[in-house]
Each structure stands twice: as C-alpha cells, then as structure tokens.
Design a protein around this motif. Structure first.
Motif, PDB file in Angstrom:
ATOM      1  N   ALA A 162       0.826  -1.218   0.000  1.00  0.00           N
ATOM      2  CA  ALA A 162       0.000   0.000   0.000  1.00  0.00           C
ATOM      3  C   ALA A 162       0.853   1.259   0.000  1.00  0.00           C
ATOM      4  CB  ALA A 162      -0.974  -0.003   1.176  1.00  0.00           C
ATOM      5  N   LEU A 163       1.881   1.242  -0.828  1.00  0.00           N
ATOM      6  CA  LEU A 163       2.750   2.417  -0.953  1.00  0.00           C
ATOM      7  C   LEU A 163       2.545   3.044  -2.321  1.00  0.00           C
ATOM      8  CD1 LEU A 163       6.141   1.062   0.470  1.00  0.00           C
ATOM      9  CD2 LEU A 163       4.523   2.596   1.608  1.00  0.00           C
ATOM     10  N   THR A 164       2.569   4.360  -2.356  1.00  0.00           N
ATOM     11  CA  THR A 164       2.571   5.034  -3.656  1.00  0.00           C
ATOM     12  C   THR A 164       3.994   4.968  -4.204  1.00  0.00           C
ATOM     13  OG1 THR A 164       3.146   7.162  -2.706  1.00  0.00           O
ATOM     14  CG2 THR A 164       0.786   6.632  -2.885  1.00  0.00           C
ATOM     15  N   GLN A 165       4.138   5.289  -5.473  1.00  0.00           N
ATOM     16  CA  GLN A 165       5.487   5.322  -6.048  1.00  0.00           C
ATOM     17  C   GLN A 165       6.363   6.312  -5.286  1.00  0.00           C
ATOM     18  OE1 GLN A 165       5.175   6.131 -10.268  1.00  0.00           O
ATOM     19  NE2 GLN A 165       4.853   3.967 -10.758  1.00  0.00           N
ATOM     20  N   ALA A 166       5.793   7.455  -4.919  1.00  0.00           N
ATOM     21  CA  ALA A 166       6.573   8.472  -4.207  1.00  0.00           C
ATOM     22  C   ALA A 166       7.016   7.964  -2.842  1.00  0.00           C
ATOM     23  CB  ALA A 166       5.737   9.738  -4.066  1.00  0.00           C
ATOM     24  N   GLU A 167       6.100   7.278  -2.152  1.00  0.00           N
ATOM     25  CA  GLU A 167       6.448   6.766  -0.815  1.00  0.00           C
ATOM     26  C   GLU A 167       7.533   5.696  -0.907  1.00  0.00           C
ATOM     27  OE1 GLU A 167       2.044   7.419   1.259  1.00  0.00           O
ATOM     28  OE2 GLU A 167       2.523   5.544   0.232  1.00  0.00           O
ATOM     29  N   LEU A 168       7.418   4.841  -1.917  1.00  0.00           N
ATOM     30  CA  LEU A 168       8.443   3.810  -2.078  1.00  0.00           C
ATOM     31  C   LEU A 168       9.784   4.444  -2.441  1.00  0.00           C
ATOM     32  CD1 LEU A 168       9.337   0.872  -2.231  1.00  0.00           C
ATOM     33  CD2 LEU A 168       8.495   0.791  -4.592  1.00  0.00           C
ATOM     34  N   ALA A 169       9.733   5.440  -3.328  1.00  0.00           N
ATOM     35  CA  ALA A 169      10.969   6.110  -3.735  1.00  0.00           C
ATOM     36  C   ALA A 169      11.675   6.703  -2.527  1.00  0.00           C
ATOM     37  CB  ALA A 169      10.641   7.196  -4.760  1.00  0.00           C
ATOM     38  N   GLU A 170      10.903   7.292  -1.644  1.00  0.00           N
ATOM     39  CA  GLU A 170      11.507   7.907  -0.460  1.00  0.00           C
ATOM     40  C   GLU A 170      12.140   6.837   0.432  1.00  0.00           C
ATOM     41  OE1 GLU A 170       8.870  10.515   1.592  1.00  0.00           O
ATOM     42  OE2 GLU A 170      10.252  10.757   3.286  1.00  0.00           O
ATOM     43  N   LYS A 171      11.466   5.703   0.548  1.00  0.00           N
ATOM     44  CA  LYS A 171      11.999   4.639   1.414  1.00  0.00           C
ATOM     45  C   LYS A 171      13.314   4.082   0.897  1.00  0.00           C
ATOM     46  CE  LYS A 171       7.872   2.722   3.654  1.00  0.00           C
ATOM     47  NZ  LYS A 171       8.366   2.483   5.015  1.00  0.00           N
ATOM     48  N   VAL A 172      13.486   4.037  -0.424  1.00  0.00           N
ATOM     49  CA  VAL A 172      14.708   3.423  -0.969  1.00  0.00           C
ATOM     50  C   VAL A 172      15.669   4.479  -1.531  1.00  0.00           C
ATOM     51  CG1 VAL A 172      13.622   1.218  -1.459  1.00  0.00           C
ATOM     52  CG2 VAL A 172      13.630   2.954  -3.211  1.00  0.00           C
ATOM     53  N   SER A 173      15.354   5.731  -1.263  1.00  0.00           N
ATOM     54  CA  SER A 173      16.255   6.834  -1.636  1.00  0.00           C
ATOM     55  C   SER A 173      16.531   6.894  -3.139  1.00  0.00           C
ATOM     56  CB  SER A 173      17.584   6.728  -0.868  1.00  0.00           C
ATOM     57  OG  SER A 173      17.362   6.738   0.511  1.00  0.00           O
ATOM     58  N   VAL A 174      15.491   6.758  -3.924  1.00  0.00           N
ATOM     59  CA  VAL A 174      15.601   7.007  -5.361  1.00  0.00           C
ATOM     60  C   VAL A 174      14.482   7.978  -5.727  1.00  0.00           C
ATOM     61  CG1 VAL A 174      16.577   4.735  -5.890  1.00  0.00           C
ATOM     62  CG2 VAL A 174      14.099   5.076  -5.988  1.00  0.00           C
ATOM     63  N   THR A 175      14.444   8.382  -6.975  1.00  0.00           N
ATOM     64  CA  THR A 175      13.379   9.300  -7.367  1.00  0.00           C
ATOM     65  C   THR A 175      12.107   8.529  -7.724  1.00  0.00           C
ATOM     66  OG1 THR A 175      13.973   9.222  -9.699  1.00  0.00           O
ATOM     67  CG2 THR A 175      15.074  10.900  -8.333  1.00  0.00           C
ATOM     68  N   GLN A 176      10.981   9.243  -7.626  1.00  0.00           N
ATOM     69  CA  GLN A 176       9.709   8.617  -8.019  1.00  0.00           C
ATOM     70  C   GLN A 176       9.758   8.228  -9.490  1.00  0.00           C
ATOM     71  OE1 GLN A 176       6.262  11.052  -7.347  1.00  0.00           O
ATOM     72  NE2 GLN A 176       4.936   9.707  -8.527  1.00  0.00           N
ATOM     73  N   GLN A 177      10.447   9.082 -10.269  1.00  0.00           N
ATOM     74  CA  GLN A 177      10.551   8.807 -11.703  1.00  0.00           C
ATOM     75  C   GLN A 177      11.245   7.471 -11.941  1.00  0.00           C
ATOM     76  OE1 GLN A 177      13.161  11.426 -13.894  1.00  0.00           O
ATOM     77  NE2 GLN A 177      11.739  11.472 -15.635  1.00  0.00           N
ATOM     78  N   PHE A 178      12.264   7.188 -11.126  1.00  0.00           N
ATOM     79  CA  PHE A 178      12.989   5.935 -11.290  1.00  0.00           C
ATOM     80  C   PHE A 178      12.088   4.725 -10.985  1.00  0.00           C
ATOM     81  CE2 PHE A 178      15.945   2.596  -9.790  1.00  0.00           C
ATOM     82  CZ  PHE A 178      16.689   2.460 -10.954  1.00  0.00           C
ATOM     83  N   ILE A 179      11.277   4.875  -9.948  1.00  0.00           N
ATOM     84  CA  ILE A 179      10.322   3.787  -9.643  1.00  0.00           C
ATOM     85  C   ILE A 179       9.380   3.601 -10.833  1.00  0.00           C
ATOM     86  CG2 ILE A 179       8.442   3.029  -8.129  1.00  0.00           C
ATOM     87  CD1 ILE A 179      11.135   2.967  -6.737  1.00  0.00           C
ATOM     88  N   GLY A 180       8.972   4.715 -11.407  1.00  0.00           N
ATOM     89  CA  GLY A 180       8.106   4.643 -12.588  1.00  0.00           C
ATOM     90  C   GLY A 180       8.789   3.914 -13.735  1.00  0.00           C
ATOM     91  N   TYR A 181      10.065   4.220 -13.930  1.00  0.00           N
ATOM     92  CA  TYR A 181      10.823   3.533 -14.991  1.00  0.00           C
ATOM     93  C   TYR A 181      10.902   2.029 -14.718  1.00  0.00           C
ATOM     94  CZ  TYR A 181      12.427   7.958 -17.039  1.00  0.00           C
ATOM     95  OH  TYR A 181      12.477   9.165 -17.649  1.00  0.00           O
ATOM     96  N   LEU A 182      11.114   1.666 -13.464  1.00  0.00           N
ATOM     97  CA  LEU A 182      11.181   0.230 -13.127  1.00  0.00           C
ATOM     98  C   LEU A 182       9.838  -0.445 -13.416  1.00  0.00           C
ATOM     99  CD1 LEU A 182      13.107   0.293  -9.706  1.00  0.00           C
ATOM    100  CD2 LEU A 182      14.036  -0.280 -11.960  1.00  0.00           C
ATOM    101  N   GLU A 183       8.769   0.251 -13.103  1.00  0.00           N
ATOM    102  CA  GLU A 183       7.450  -0.380 -13.240  1.00  0.00           C
ATOM    103  C   GLU A 183       6.964  -0.418 -14.684  1.00  0.00           C
ATOM    104  OE1 GLU A 183       4.491   0.960 -10.483  1.00  0.00           O
ATOM    105  OE2 GLU A 183       5.632   0.215  -8.770  1.00  0.00           O
ATOM    106  N   ASN A 184       7.532   0.436 -15.521  1.00  0.00           N
ATOM    107  CA  ASN A 184       7.137   0.293 -16.932  1.00  0.00           C
ATOM    108  C   ASN A 184       8.213  -0.415 -17.756  1.00  0.00           C
ATOM    109  OD1 ASN A 184       9.039   2.244 -17.690  1.00  0.00           O
ATOM    110  ND2 ASN A 184       7.533   3.909 -17.579  1.00  0.00           N
TER     111      ASN A 184
END
Lengths: 385, 195
Positions: A24-46
């Motif tokens: 139940a984490l948003t991309q932004a929340e996950l990005a903050e937890k792992v110290s990367v950008t939200q954009q990077f999480i987006g890149y991983l997910e697409n």
C-alpha cells in the motif's frame, strides 16, 4: 547511484507493482523509502530500467520480499479484472489494488502448497449458462449442493469447510475496510476466496462465502462487479444457504398482519439453525412468495428501526467461521515434512513478516543458521522457477 | 413485459447502490439518478432491436414507452396510489396516442372505456431498491384496476427429508503428503499437538 547487476534474469516490473500494491505504498512513498526518485520507480514499473542489486535489495526490504522475488516470472501481475469485487465502482482504487495484491500473493502461497502437499482438487462446478433467470440460478445452487452431497433441504454448519473441501482456497485478511466484504478469483490453478476479516458478523460471512461461490459457479471468465452479476450472485447465495425445499418447510408463516415479538423470536430461531441473518431470511421468504410485498416492507422497516440492517444482535450471531485448509497445511508441512513456516517464506522469496500477513501464521525467529532450508521446500521452490 | 420490469428494477437498484448520504446524496438525487438510469436502460432495450413491440420517445427529461403503440408511463411508488403528477402525465399520453388494449400474460383484457391508461409502478423499499414492479391501469381520478405484479416464476420443489433433520456437518478438507495416506483432520491435529 551506480547500477550494477549480477544476474542475467530480468527484473519483473509486474512483481514490483504487485509488492508495492500489497505494501500500500505510492510510487513516491516507495521512492523515499529506498532513496531514489519517483521517476525511477516509474521507470522500473514500466520496464524502461533495471535496478542495481543494491536497489533491488532496498526495494525488497521496503516491500517485505527478498530481491529474488523480483526475478521470477511475469505471470503474477495483478489483473484486477480477474477478481470479483462487490461495489467495485465505489471502492477506492487503492483498496482494490492492495486487496487484489493480497489475493495474488495468497494464490502464490497456495500454488506452493499444491506442489508439496495433496490438497483437495478444485471441484467447483461451472454452470455459466445458469446466469440467466432466477429459476436457473436456483437450480444451479441446488446442483452444486447435490454434487457435493449436501442435499437440497438442510442447513450447512460450516460453509467455509464446504468450499475448502471443494478445493477453494479461503483466507481472511484484516484491513479490508468498510466497503469490501469479500472477493474471489476463479482463474489460476484453483479458486480463491478472500474474506475481509474486519467484518465480524458470522451470518454475514456465511452469506459472503456463498455469494463468492456464486461468482465462481456462474461467472467464470466474465467481468463481475456489475449490478446484474452481483444480483445473480446474491440469488445464488440465498438459494445455496437457504435452499427452497428446506426453507419452505421451516419458515414460520406469519398469522397476524403485524408481526409479534414471539414471531420475530421464531425468525431468530431459524437464524440460529440456518446461520443466516434474519434480514436474509425475510428477503428469502419474500422471494419465494411466502410473504407478500407489504409484509416484507413492514419487516424491513422494523429491521431498520431496530438497527439490525447494520448488524443484528451479537448474541444471535453464529460463530465467525475461519479458514482451516491453509493453516492446517502449515501444521502438516512441519509435522510430516519438517518444513517450517520460515522455509515456506524462503521458498516464496518473502520476508517472514509478509508470510505472517498473507497466511495468518506466526513465523518464529530462526535460531539456527540462516542458510539452512528444508530440502522439500527448496525442491518446490526450484520447480516454480 | 417482464423484460421491462427487470430493466427498470436493475436500473433502480444500481442507483440505490450508489446512494451515499454521507457524501450529500438525498432522496432527490437518488430519484434523479434512478429516473435517468431507468430511461437509459429502457432506451437501450428498445434500440437493441430484440423487442420490435417496444418504442421509446425521449426528449430531455420527457420519456414515454410505447408497447405495441400503447403509451406506458413508469413511476416509483405504490401501485394502488399513483400520485397526481403520474396520473396527469399518463392521461396526457393516453389522450395523445389513443387508448388501446394491452395483452398481459395469457389473460385477455376487454377493451377499456376511455379515460383509463397504463402505468408501470416500481415499488421500493426504504433504501430505494426495487421490491416489486406492477403494471396497472389508472384513470384521472386515481382509481386503479388490473394490477399485475411482475413475478419471476419460482417453482417450489418438494420436501425430501424428515422434519428438523440436523444440518450438514462436514469434516475439514482432506490434506495429504504425496506418497502417504490421506490425513484426517483429527489425526493431524493430534500429531501436531504431540509434536
């Protein structure tokens, strides 16, 4: 951040989505937890980028899985449309994603158990052609009871067991919120029903289980969540839990225009025996024309006046049924195969806490070396890859 | 005719499902949504081509069904007491179209005298969900006759076992280890306790 990877197996973007939805984490929340950008999480997910080993490990820590979890097949994406949700249109999308993810992970656990143990084979009759008139649905519910040796006229003392004996994997999860009672999936190797454990009314759980069974029987491969499919599942549930042959025989006919206290007591006695709410019993009586519309309307008003539409008196509620098959499977795994819950978590590449949430079993802290894994668990794990 | 009742019922129930007083819904918004959805479903039905006897006239909020050319207005409420607004619109339609007779089920209704018109009443419960749909005739004075409840036929099958037999009590699902005999629940639970 340096991006080095030591494995040639591709990172599964769908598994990341799955784990993030479950957490139940948003991309932004996950990005903050792992110290990367939200954009990077987006890149991983697409699928546009692959994470380094370090980031994969951090993602695993944040999401309750091992890094290897992200390397497995891509067949476990959420596919929300496979799950039957009531009130789909009014349930927040985040809730649906989180609950669907829970259901998918529970399905993975059951797949694993299927490989190391012999569970009852999936024996849910599929009668799609019955999803038409009320009469056809009534007959489908009766066919189901007959196929499982339950007869056409007796109450069921434990509907969870009924489903589990037919090979349906049932689980109850906390945190379903107010909107969701239960949801189900008929695809995959076996049918799965997930109950919202926040709802503590035993009679409601009985009806929810039968409602989901209705979807499994009537709506395989169909989109559900529409008013028609939900109404059909309700008709099925009513017919399965309160079969007309038995109901007609036992429903007390009201002798007076206004129902007396002693008459309501008879209905609550019927509830005790049939484990179904008085509200459902009166509705069933109306549907079978044992009472007329005016009588039903008066009964409904009374139920509303007493506040019983939100919940009937707790001392009249049947015991809340709990799933048994998966918890028992864990007991058998340990007793017969020396496979502990911790081994199961390892085989699935989950952190122990995730297994505890999914299976509702406690995973004791490991006292021995961390790399000792049961051979049976390891073999099953290998077969899954 | 059952198909009209079914569609109207589904439309109303779908609106009732979305009724959320905590978000500001009130009976007015429920009624508006239910009316629009009912019109929509009936219009879709007419346009499907499967029911050549069904025609629709719709202009903004104005909506009338025609069954074999006979106007039929629908409303939410009791079949025995249509309200004055319903009566007026039903009469207007009847005068506009001329009154014809309608066949219901297997019964034949004799030609009606002038002043009577057909209505479809959708009776609801406290939550606004459909309890029963009726077809009926009414006149300008609010009198009603030939009230036909639309019932999905359910046959009641015979009783097959003794009175008050015990309910079905099943053993837990059987689980076994490949290569071993099936483990009964009691045996397994005992074994687990032993361990």
């Amino acid at each position: 951040m340096m991006t080095t990877r030591t494995t040639s197996r591709p990172f599964s973007r769908t598994r990341l989505q799955l784990a993030r939805s479950f957490a139940a984490l948003t991309q932004a929340e996950l990005a903050e937890k792992v110290s990367v950008t939200q954009q990077f999480i987006g890149y991983l997910e697409n699928g546009r980028k692959q994470p380094s080993d370090l980031v994969a490990a951090a993602l695993g820590d944040a999401l309750g899985v091992e890094p290897e979890f992200f390397l497995e097949g891509s067949t476990d994406d959420l596919r929300i449309e496979e799950w039957s949700f009531r009130k789909y249109q009014t349930t927040p999308a985040g809730t649906i994603h989180r609950l669907s993810a829970h259901g998918v992970l529970f399905g993975q656990l059951v797949d694993y158990l299927d490989q190391v143990l012999k569970l009852p084979k999936d024996d849910v009759p599929v009668i799609e052609s019955a999803a038409g008139s009320r009469e056809q649905i009534e007959e489908a519910a009766e066919q189901c009871r007959v196929a499982w040796g339950l007869g056409r006229d007796l109450p069921l003392k434990n509907i969870t067991r009924t489903l589990e004996r037919a090979g349906v994997a049932v689980t109850a999860i906390p945190g379903g919120g107010d909107k969701v009672d239960a949801f189900s999936r008929s695809s995959g190797t076996r049918s799965v029903v997930v109950l919202n454990d926040d709802k503590k009314f035993g009679s409601r759980r009985v009806f929810n289980l039968a409602h989901e069974l209705g979807h499994l029987v009537l709506h395989v491969g169909q989109e559900t969540g529409t008013h028609e499919t939900e109404d059909q599942a309700n008709v099925f549930a009513s017919a399965f839990v309160l079969p007309r042959a038995g109901f007609v025989k036992e429903f007390p006919r009201p002798k007076r225009e206004r129902w007396t206290t002693s008459y309501w007591a008879l209905l609550f006695e019927m509830k005790r025996r049939w484990r179904t709410s008085v509200a459902a019993i009166t509705r069933r009586a109306f549907d079978l024309r044992l009472i007329d519309a005016l009588q039903y309307q008066r009964a409904y008003k009374y139920l509303s006046f007493k506040g019983w539409l939100r919940g009937e008196p707790s001392n009249t509620e049947p015991e809340l049924e709990q799933p048994e098959m998966v918890p028992r499977a864990f007991g058998i795994l340990e007793a017969r195969l020396s496979v502990r819950a911790r081994d199961v978590a390892k085989a699935l590449n989950w952190k122990p806490a995730t297994l505890e949430k999914i299976a509702g079993v406690s995973v004791p802290t490991e006292s021995g070396p961390d790399d000792v894994v049961s051979l049976v668990a390891r073999r099953a794990s290998t077969r899954r890859l | 005719m059952e198909v009209l009742a079914r569609e109207a019922s589904l439309a109303r129930n779908s609106a009732a499902d979305l009724y959320d007083p905590l978000s500001g819904d009130d009976p007015w918004s429920l009624g508006c949504r239910a009316y629009s959805r009912t019109c929509f479903r009936l219009e879709m039905l007419a346009e499907s081509g499967e029911y050549p006897w069904l025609k629709i006239t719709r202009r903004n909020l104005y909506f009338t069904l025609f069954v074999d050319g006979v106007p039929l207005k629908f409303y939410r409420g009791s079949a025995e007491q249509p309200n004055s607004r319903t009566l007026k619109s039903g009469l207007d339609e009847a005068l506009r179209a001329g009154q014809e007779r309608l066949p219901f089920y297997d019964q034949e209704i004799s030609r009606e005298e002038e002043g009577w018109f057909w209505l479809m009443a959708i009776d609801t419960d406290q939550d606004g969900r459909t309890l029963q749909v009726y077809f009926l005739q009414a006149n300008r004075d609010g009198e009603t006759k030939n009230i036909f409840p639309v019932v999905e036929t359910l046959s009641v099958v015979g009783v097959v076992s003794d009175d008050r037999a015990e309910g079905i009590d099943l053993e837990p699902a059987e689980i076994s280890v490949p290569g071993e005999d099936t483990l009964s629940a009691s045996k397994t639970d005992d074994d687990d306790e032993d361990n």
